[in-house]
Design a protein around this motif. Sequence first.
Motif, PDB file in Angstrom:
ATOM      1  N   LEU A 183      -9.640   0.499   3.560  1.00 50.98           N
ATOM      2  CA  LEU A 183      -8.881   0.741   4.788  1.00 50.98           C
ATOM      3  C   LEU A 183      -7.461   0.201   4.648  1.00 50.98           C
ATOM      4  N   TYR A 184      -7.328  -0.996   4.077  1.00 52.65           N
ATOM      5  CA  TYR A 184      -5.993  -1.537   3.837  1.00 52.65           C
ATOM      6  C   TYR A 184      -5.167  -0.600   2.954  1.00 52.65           C
ATOM      7  N   ARG A 185      -5.787  -0.070   1.932  1.00 53.18           N
ATOM      8  CA  ARG A 185      -5.081   0.843   1.042  1.00 53.18           C
ATOM      9  C   ARG A 185      -4.622   2.095   1.796  1.00 53.18           C
ATOM     10  N   ARG A 186      -5.499   2.609   2.650  1.00 48.53           N
ATOM     11  CA  ARG A 186      -5.151   3.815   3.394  1.00 48.53           C
ATOM     12  C   ARG A 186      -3.998   3.558   4.358  1.00 48.53           C
ATOM     13  N   ILE A 187      -4.046   2.436   5.097  1.00 47.76           N
ATOM     14  CA  ILE A 187      -2.971   2.119   6.041  1.00 47.76           C
ATOM     15  C   ILE A 187      -1.655   1.936   5.291  1.00 47.76           C
ATOM     16  N   THR A 188      -1.707   1.197   4.176  1.00 45.75           N
ATOM     17  CA  THR A 188      -0.490   0.930   3.408  1.00 45.75           C
ATOM     18  C   THR A 188       0.120   2.221   2.865  1.00 45.75           C
ATOM     19  N   ALA A 189      -0.721   3.107   2.353  1.00 50.53           N
ATOM     20  CA  ALA A 189      -0.212   4.381   1.836  1.00 50.53           C
ATOM     21  C   ALA A 189       0.477   5.183   2.930  1.00 50.53           C
ATOM     22  N   ALA A 190      -0.097   5.158   4.135  1.00 52.78           N
ATOM     23  CA  ALA A 190       0.517   5.884   5.249  1.00 52.78           C
ATOM     24  C   ALA A 190       1.838   5.249   5.661  1.00 52.78           C
ATOM     25  N   ILE A 191       1.884   3.913   5.696  1.00 55.15           N
ATOM     26  CA  ILE A 191       3.130   3.225   6.031  1.00 55.15           C
ATOM     27  C   ILE A 191       4.208   3.544   5.006  1.00 55.15           C
ATOM     28  N   ARG A 192       3.838   3.573   3.744  1.00 51.06           N
ATOM     29  CA  ARG A 192       4.828   3.775   2.685  1.00 51.06           C
ATOM     30  C   ARG A 192       5.470   5.161   2.741  1.00 51.06           C
ATOM     31  N   LYS A 193       4.870   6.098   3.421  1.00 49.97           N
ATOM     32  CA  LYS A 193       5.483   7.418   3.564  1.00 49.97           C
ATOM     33  C   LYS A 193       6.710   7.370   4.470  1.00 49.97           C
ATOM     34  N   VAL A 194       6.749   6.354   5.358  1.00 49.62           N
ATOM     35  CA  VAL A 194       7.893   6.244   6.279  1.00 49.62           C
ATOM     36  C   VAL A 194       8.697   4.972   6.065  1.00 49.62           C
ATOM     37  N   ASP A 195       8.111   3.977   5.398  1.00 48.27           N
ATOM     38  CA  ASP A 195       8.748   2.665   5.273  1.00 48.27           C
ATOM     39  C   ASP A 195       8.378   2.081   3.914  1.00 48.27           C
ATOM     40  N   LYS A 196       9.337   2.028   3.009  1.00 45.37           N
ATOM     41  CA  LYS A 196       9.068   1.552   1.657  1.00 45.37           C
ATOM     42  C   LYS A 196       9.539   0.121   1.436  1.00 45.37           C
ATOM     43  N   ARG A 197      10.081  -0.515   2.479  1.00 45.57           N
ATOM     44  CA  ARG A 197      10.719  -1.817   2.263  1.00 45.57           C
ATOM     45  C   ARG A 197       9.965  -3.015   2.830  1.00 45.57           C
ATOM     46  N   HIS A 198       9.210  -2.832   3.893  1.00 42.82           N
ATOM     47  CA  HIS A 198       8.608  -3.997   4.528  1.00 42.82           C
ATOM     48  C   HIS A 198       7.399  -4.530   3.770  1.00 42.82           C
ATOM     49  N   THR A 199       7.266  -5.838   3.798  1.00 43.41           N
ATOM     50  CA  THR A 199       6.121  -6.507   3.202  1.00 43.41           C
ATOM     51  C   THR A 199       4.862  -6.193   3.996  1.00 43.41           C
ATOM     52  N   ILE A 200       3.758  -6.058   3.294  1.00 38.85           N
ATOM     53  CA  ILE A 200       2.447  -5.894   3.911  1.00 38.85           C
ATOM     54  C   ILE A 200       1.664  -7.177   3.675  1.00 38.85           C
ATOM     55  N   THR A 201       1.024  -7.706   4.711  1.00 38.23           N
ATOM     56  CA  THR A 201       0.140  -8.859   4.521  1.00 38.23           C
ATOM     57  C   THR A 201      -1.263  -8.484   4.978  1.00 38.23           C
ATOM     58  N   ILE A 202      -2.255  -8.846   4.159  1.00 39.17           N
ATOM     59  CA  ILE A 202      -3.641  -8.484   4.446  1.00 39.17           C
ATOM     60  C   ILE A 202      -4.508  -9.733   4.432  1.00 39.17           C
ATOM     61  N   GLU A 203      -5.523  -9.728   5.299  1.00 38.82           N
ATOM     62  CA  GLU A 203      -6.417 -10.865   5.477  1.00 38.82           C
ATOM     63  C   GLU A 203      -7.801 -10.540   4.930  1.00 38.82           C
ATOM     64  N   GLY A 204      -8.461 -11.557   4.420  1.00 35.74           N
ATOM     65  CA  GLY A 204      -9.804 -11.387   3.919  1.00 35.74           C
ATOM     66  C   GLY A 204     -10.809 -11.178   5.033  1.00 35.74           C
ATOM     67  N   ALA A 205     -12.044 -10.886   4.661  1.00 35.97           N
ATOM     68  CA  ALA A 205     -13.127 -10.800   5.637  1.00 35.97           C
ATOM     69  C   ALA A 205     -13.472 -12.206   6.129  1.00 35.97           C
ATOM     70  N   ASP A 206     -14.371 -12.273   7.122  1.00 38.65           N
ATOM     71  CA  ASP A 206     -14.857 -13.543   7.667  1.00 38.65           C
ATOM     72  C   ASP A 206     -13.705 -14.456   8.100  1.00 38.65           C
ATOM     73  N   TRP A 207     -13.023 -14.035   9.156  1.00 42.85           N
ATOM     74  CA  TRP A 207     -11.909 -14.791   9.749  1.00 42.85           C
ATOM     75  C   TRP A 207     -10.763 -14.972   8.763  1.00 42.85           C
ATOM     76  N   ALA A 208     -10.549 -14.008   7.898  1.00 42.56           N
ATOM     77  CA  ALA A 208      -9.413 -13.924   6.954  1.00 42.56           C
ATOM     78  C   ALA A 208      -9.673 -14.633   5.630  1.00 42.56           C
ATOM     79  N   ASN A 209     -10.798 -15.323   5.476  1.00 44.62           N
ATOM     80  CA  ASN A 209     -10.929 -16.275   4.376  1.00 44.62           C
ATOM     81  C   ASN A 209     -11.878 -15.877   3.258  1.00 44.62           C
ATOM     82  N   GLU A 210     -12.531 -14.746   3.343  1.00 39.99           N
ATOM     83  CA  GLU A 210     -13.451 -14.314   2.301  1.00 39.99           C
ATOM     84  C   GLU A 210     -12.739 -13.262   1.454  1.00 39.99           C
ATOM     85  N   TRP A 211     -12.244 -13.712   0.293  1.00 32.47           N
ATOM     86  CA  TRP A 211     -11.358 -12.878  -0.515  1.00 32.47           C
ATOM     87  C   TRP A 211     -12.072 -12.149  -1.649  1.00 32.47           C
TER      88      TRP A 211
END
Length: 545
Positions: free
Chosen positions: A234-262
Amino acid sequence: MRPSFQVLRFIAAFVLCSAANLSATGFLHTQGQDIVDEQGHKIMLRGVGLGNWLLPEGYMWKFGKEADRPRTIEKLIRDLLGPEGAARFWSEYRREYITQADIQKIAAVGFNSVRAVLNARLLLTEGVNPTYRPEGFELLENLVGWCKEAGVYVIIDMHAAPGGQTGANIDDSADDQPRLFMDSKNQDLLVNLWVKIATQYKDEPAVAAYDLLNEPLPERTGAAAKFKQDLEPLYRRITAAIRKVDKRHTITIEGADWANEWSVFTGPFDDNLVYQFHYYCWDRPARLKGINQYLDYRKRFGTPIWAGETGERDDAIYWATTDYFEANNVGWSFWPWKKLDARNAPYSIKAPENWETVTASSRPGAATPSKETSQKAFDGLLKNIRLENCVYYPDVVNALFRRVPGKIEAENYGHEGPGKSYFVKDPSQKARNYRASEPVPVEEIDGGGRRRQSGQGIRLGPDEWAGYMANSQQGRAFQVTVRVRAERLPASFDLLVNGKAQKVNVEGNDWVELKLEPVDLLDGANRLKLQVTRGVVCFDWLGLE
């Protein structure tokens, strides 16, 4: 008292200078394990989360389970004030909870970023044919404008996605199910929503990053076991869609289980990606948790990592946490900027009259207050949430930035390792408490007026020492107080400040607060050291005022 013309001119110049500097630095992006600006200067994000504003959380209102998330809070207020009264309340609440004054204060005390917490439901209607809601986008636009003026970066955080990414109150779930991962239509809505946000801000350098999903798929609800394999796709899909309109902004992604399961991550799929964890120390006695697992991922992936949430404890932990992060080149965002009747955030909102009656109605079986009583309470809340009516706690902010005046807890010696931050004769023995991977002995302490603190101190023998770094915003003399006791007499220690020593005798086995000679601190960073010269000495804290 009205500010003088000179003060107004200084504020205006500061704001214009900050805005110009932010524009000059340009977009942030990743460079190896660092976040840098367009000139290649490393940026350490030191931020604060704007929780409870665009996504209200029941615990910050002192509500019970009947009003633990935005939709149930809204229902409670609608039941108490009626539909029209509730609509008026929310319109004013969103205008007043975070204003330009908040952002100016955030910048003035030293934060350089905010994490803007969004509820998709404020941006997008629910139902068969969802439509975008102008109010949410206008509020976000105002925030970005204020931050740009103040020289503060914005991390846009999708805290509650369409359908919900956790199946818990944290994401405004309708039925405690993570329906973002159960219905592809919700994922379509999320992707399109991020594209709309990215389209709006693709040319705005004040926006530092897009935080795609907050704390997805906790283990305790069973959501992680069912759906965590779907998270990175899902992260990959969202990022690919964002990159079609915005190639400059940083993307930050969180792990599972309250962001911490990487373990869900296979490696970077974008060249401007930051991995995010959340960090809270709630153990009693207090324990400073390690982050080695995230540092290992950073080394393996070759990308920056970021602590997108930390806080909800006390000054001792705050000082230790941000010192620990920055010693390991990790930026952070404190949670939250302000909340109701709390002593552990920068600002506390005073509880209005009759608030206990309102909060009681959020619990099963409680009586419902009259409309008049409720209206008075909520009118009082709208007044009290304004920054000028809140209570400011500078000690919280000073702890986050390791600043004085304030207290340095003895167990919060530096994180540069042996010979730089401490020396003990037997490094093979590890501390039982607090920093259990290190050899400085830590002991639990009772009493001493240690409200909200970790309740621990350190014990040092002859020639052993602990070192500290304290920041001062001006060069001046500070009065020094040390809470200390001797475990073995005769006992003495040296307090060294930027290399200059002050010798101190400790004459008893009971805890005592010793007032020492004033010390001169530099404007900026200062090195302090507690070094035992005779006997065995236990240190609780070092205060500089």
